[in-house]
Design a protein around this motif. Sequence first.
Motif, PDB file in Angstrom:
ATOM      1  N   MET A   1       0.846  -1.379  -0.013  1.00  0.00           N
ATOM      2  CA  MET A   1      -0.126  -0.136   0.075  1.00  0.00           C
ATOM      3  C   MET A   1       0.842   1.286  -0.131  1.00  0.00           C
ATOM      4  O   MET A   1       1.966   1.130   0.893  1.00  0.00           O
ATOM      5  CB  MET A   1      -0.749   0.068   1.268  1.00  0.00           C
ATOM      6  CG  MET A   1      -1.930  -0.973   1.156  1.00  0.00           C
ATOM      7  SD  MET A   1      -2.962  -0.860   2.670  1.00  0.00           S
ATOM      8  CE  MET A   1      -3.639  -2.338   2.833  1.00  0.00           C
ATOM      9  N   ASN A   2       0.539   2.265  -0.672  1.00  0.00           N
ATOM     10  CA  ASN A   2       1.043   3.579  -0.715  1.00  0.00           C
ATOM     11  C   ASN A   2       0.667   4.633  -0.029  1.00  0.00           C
ATOM     12  O   ASN A   2       0.815   5.676  -0.292  1.00  0.00           O
ATOM     13  CB  ASN A   2       1.369   3.870  -2.269  1.00  0.00           C
ATOM     14  CG  ASN A   2       2.310   3.103  -3.150  1.00  0.00           C
ATOM     15  OD1 ASN A   2       3.239   2.432  -2.381  1.00  0.00           O
ATOM     16  ND2 ASN A   2       2.305   2.960  -4.257  1.00  0.00           N
ATOM     17  N   GLU A   3      -0.302   4.210   0.846  1.00  0.00           N
ATOM     18  CA  GLU A   3      -1.127   5.095   1.772  1.00  0.00           C
ATOM     19  C   GLU A   3      -0.002   5.938   2.468  1.00  0.00           C
ATOM     20  O   GLU A   3       0.610   5.433   3.185  1.00  0.00           O
ATOM     21  CB  GLU A   3      -1.950   4.657   2.707  1.00  0.00           C
ATOM     22  CG  GLU A   3      -3.189   4.756   2.005  1.00  0.00           C
ATOM     23  CD  GLU A   3      -4.585   3.910   3.187  1.00  0.00           C
ATOM     24  OE1 GLU A   3      -4.305   4.616   4.249  1.00  0.00           O
ATOM     25  OE2 GLU A   3      -5.125   3.100   2.743  1.00  0.00           O
ATOM     26  N   GLN A   4       0.090   7.195   2.715  1.00  0.00           N
ATOM     27  CA  GLN A   4       0.926   8.171   3.532  1.00  0.00           C
ATOM     28  C   GLN A   4       0.441   7.902   4.877  1.00  0.00           C
ATOM     29  O   GLN A   4      -0.843   8.127   5.022  1.00  0.00           O
ATOM     30  CB  GLN A   4       1.058   9.442   2.921  1.00  0.00           C
ATOM     31  CG  GLN A   4       1.778  10.411   3.754  1.00  0.00           C
ATOM     32  CD  GLN A   4       2.008  11.741   3.631  1.00  0.00           C
ATOM     33  OE1 GLN A   4       1.184  12.293   2.757  1.00  0.00           O
ATOM     34  NE2 GLN A   4       2.982  12.457   4.143  1.00  0.00           N
ATOM     35  N   GLN A   5       1.112   7.558   5.973  1.00  0.00           N
ATOM     36  CA  GLN A   5       0.826   7.664   7.295  1.00  0.00           C
ATOM     37  C   GLN A   5       0.483   8.997   7.771  1.00  0.00           C
ATOM     38  O   GLN A   5       1.122   9.995   7.557  1.00  0.00           O
ATOM     39  CB  GLN A   5       2.074   6.866   8.166  1.00  0.00           C
ATOM     40  CG  GLN A   5       1.801   5.397   8.086  1.00  0.00           C
ATOM     41  CD  GLN A   5       3.015   5.020   8.875  1.00  0.00           C
ATOM     42  OE1 GLN A   5       3.876   5.490   9.068  1.00  0.00           O
ATOM     43  NE2 GLN A   5       2.481   3.897   9.549  1.00  0.00           N
ATOM     44  N   SER A   6      -0.476   9.224   8.678  1.00  0.00           N
ATOM     45  CA  SER A   6      -0.724  10.690   9.092  1.00  0.00           C
ATOM     46  C   SER A   6      -0.557  10.350  10.654  1.00  0.00           C
ATOM     47  O   SER A   6      -0.708   9.373  11.115  1.00  0.00           O
ATOM     48  CB  SER A   6      -2.085  11.108   8.879  1.00  0.00           C
ATOM     49  OG  SER A   6      -3.024  10.185   9.199  1.00  0.00           O
ATOM     50  N   LEU A   7      -0.060  11.580  11.318  1.00  0.00           N
ATOM     51  CA  LEU A   7      -0.352  11.590  12.732  1.00  0.00           C
ATOM     52  C   LEU A   7      -1.310  11.664  13.410  1.00  0.00           C
ATOM     53  O   LEU A   7      -2.285  12.335  12.757  1.00  0.00           O
ATOM     54  CB  LEU A   7       0.864  12.771  13.073  1.00  0.00           C
ATOM     55  CG  LEU A   7       1.955  12.869  12.474  1.00  0.00           C
ATOM     56  CD1 LEU A   7       2.858  14.467  12.603  1.00  0.00           C
ATOM     57  CD2 LEU A   7       2.945  11.839  12.961  1.00  0.00           C
ATOM     58  N   ALA A   8      -1.535  11.113  14.587  1.00  0.00           N
ATOM     59  CA  ALA A   8      -2.736  11.435  15.356  1.00  0.00           C
ATOM     60  C   ALA A   8      -2.721  12.904  15.864  1.00  0.00           C
ATOM     61  O   ALA A   8      -1.532  13.527  15.933  1.00  0.00           O
ATOM     62  CB  ALA A   8      -2.793  10.490  16.588  1.00  0.00           C
ATOM     63  N   ALA A   9      -3.659  13.260  16.171  1.00  0.00           N
ATOM     64  CA  ALA A   9      -3.899  14.726  16.680  1.00  0.00           C
ATOM     65  C   ALA A   9      -2.880  15.183  17.670  1.00  0.00           C
ATOM     66  O   ALA A   9      -2.312  16.328  17.648  1.00  0.00           O
ATOM     67  CB  ALA A   9      -5.256  15.167  16.987  1.00  0.00           C
ATOM     68  N   HIS A  10      -2.655  14.292  18.743  1.00  0.00           N
ATOM     69  CA  HIS A  10      -2.125  14.572  19.907  1.00  0.00           C
ATOM     70  C   HIS A  10      -0.755  14.657  19.543  1.00  0.00           C
ATOM     71  O   HIS A  10       0.384  15.259  19.842  1.00  0.00           O
ATOM     72  CB  HIS A  10      -2.258  13.694  21.052  1.00  0.00           C
ATOM     73  CG  HIS A  10      -1.807  12.437  20.685  1.00  0.00           C
ATOM     74  ND1 HIS A  10      -2.376  11.305  20.113  1.00  0.00           N
ATOM     75  CD2 HIS A  10      -0.353  11.594  21.175  1.00  0.00           C
ATOM     76  CE1 HIS A  10      -1.904  10.223  19.853  1.00  0.00           C
ATOM     77  NE2 HIS A  10      -0.793  10.194  20.944  1.00  0.00           N
ATOM     78  N   GLU A  11      -0.081  13.664  18.515  1.00  0.00           N
ATOM     79  CA  GLU A  11       1.215  13.743  17.886  1.00  0.00           C
ATOM     80  C   GLU A  11       1.611  14.912  17.128  1.00  0.00           C
ATOM     81  O   GLU A  11       2.662  15.401  17.526  1.00  0.00           O
ATOM     82  CB  GLU A  11       1.453  12.653  17.208  1.00  0.00           C
ATOM     83  CG  GLU A  11       1.172  11.064  17.685  1.00  0.00           C
ATOM     84  CD  GLU A  11       1.271   9.874  16.726  1.00  0.00           C
ATOM     85  OE1 GLU A  11       1.915   8.853  17.208  1.00  0.00           O
ATOM     86  OE2 GLU A  11       0.705  10.037  15.764  1.00  0.00           O
ATOM     87  N   ALA A  12       0.558  15.393  16.569  1.00  0.00           N
ATOM     88  CA  ALA A  12       0.787  16.684  15.706  1.00  0.00           C
ATOM     89  C   ALA A  12       0.918  17.851  16.648  1.00  0.00           C
ATOM     90  O   ALA A  12       1.799  18.680  16.565  1.00  0.00           O
ATOM     91  CB  ALA A  12      -0.465  16.874  14.830  1.00  0.00           C
ATOM     92  N   MET A  13       0.384  17.986  17.805  1.00  0.00           N
ATOM     93  CA  MET A  13       0.303  18.829  18.853  1.00  0.00           C
ATOM     94  C   MET A  13       1.605  18.779  19.711  1.00  0.00           C
ATOM     95  O   MET A  13       2.410  20.082  19.768  1.00  0.00           O
ATOM     96  CB  MET A  13      -0.750  18.699  19.734  1.00  0.00           C
ATOM     97  CG  MET A  13      -2.187  19.141  19.009  1.00  0.00           C
ATOM     98  SD  MET A  13      -2.135  20.823  18.445  1.00  0.00           S
ATOM     99  CE  MET A  13      -1.948  21.839  19.773  1.00  0.00           C
ATOM    100  N   GLU A  14       1.862  17.698  19.850  1.00  0.00           N
ATOM    101  CA  GLU A  14       3.413  17.389  20.570  1.00  0.00           C
ATOM    102  C   GLU A  14       4.487  17.831  19.556  1.00  0.00           C
ATOM    103  O   GLU A  14       5.687  18.493  20.117  1.00  0.00           O
ATOM    104  CB  GLU A  14       3.426  16.081  20.922  1.00  0.00           C
ATOM    105  CG  GLU A  14       2.515  15.762  22.022  1.00  0.00           C
ATOM    106  CD  GLU A  14       2.701  14.413  22.850  1.00  0.00           C
ATOM    107  OE1 GLU A  14       3.454  13.597  22.196  1.00  0.00           O
ATOM    108  OE2 GLU A  14       1.693  13.986  23.334  1.00  0.00           O
ATOM    109  N   LEU A  15       4.341  17.705  18.508  1.00  0.00           N
ATOM    110  CA  LEU A  15       5.218  17.734  17.370  1.00  0.00           C
ATOM    111  C   LEU A  15       5.517  19.594  17.098  1.00  0.00           C
ATOM    112  O   LEU A  15       6.475  20.035  17.223  1.00  0.00           O
ATOM    113  CB  LEU A  15       5.145  17.167  16.251  1.00  0.00           C
ATOM    114  CG  LEU A  15       6.126  17.242  14.960  1.00  0.00           C
ATOM    115  CD1 LEU A  15       7.665  16.663  15.756  1.00  0.00           C
ATOM    116  CD2 LEU A  15       5.745  16.296  13.718  1.00  0.00           C
ATOM    117  N   HIS A  16       4.386  20.036  17.221  1.00  0.00           N
ATOM    118  CA  HIS A  16       4.397  21.502  17.226  1.00  0.00           C
ATOM    119  C   HIS A  16       4.899  22.109  18.224  1.00  0.00           C
ATOM    120  O   HIS A  16       5.755  23.288  18.195  1.00  0.00           O
ATOM    121  CB  HIS A  16       2.686  21.935  17.122  1.00  0.00           C
ATOM    122  CG  HIS A  16       2.649  23.378  16.771  1.00  0.00           C
ATOM    123  ND1 HIS A  16       2.558  24.391  17.634  1.00  0.00           N
ATOM    124  CD2 HIS A  16       2.544  24.100  15.550  1.00  0.00           C
ATOM    125  CE1 HIS A  16       2.425  25.273  17.153  1.00  0.00           C
ATOM    126  NE2 HIS A  16       2.351  25.387  15.723  1.00  0.00           N
TER     127      HIS A  16
END
Length: 82
Positions: free
Chosen positions: A1-16
């Motif tokens: 599969m070539n689906e791009q993994q996405s971050l969970a909302a909490h992961e995105a906030m922590e990364l931010h």
Amino acid sequence: MNEQQSLAAHEAMELHEAINFKTLCVAKSKLMQGLVFDQELKALMEKDVVQSIQAITELQALYAKAPFQMPIREYRPTPILN
């Protein structure tokens, strides 16, 4: 599969938050370099700036996988003088 993994909302906030923290660290190191006279310490601080900028670039690439993208509006304060 070539689906791009996405971050969970909490992961995105922590990364931010990590990106914000590293950005503040770069600003502080650059500011403090002007106050440091020891060349060895100044060299370490410059190395920290270079490595932090590289880390920010890598973190921003991960942040692109966030499931949401908030547009960043350009804010310009109203001038108080004509």
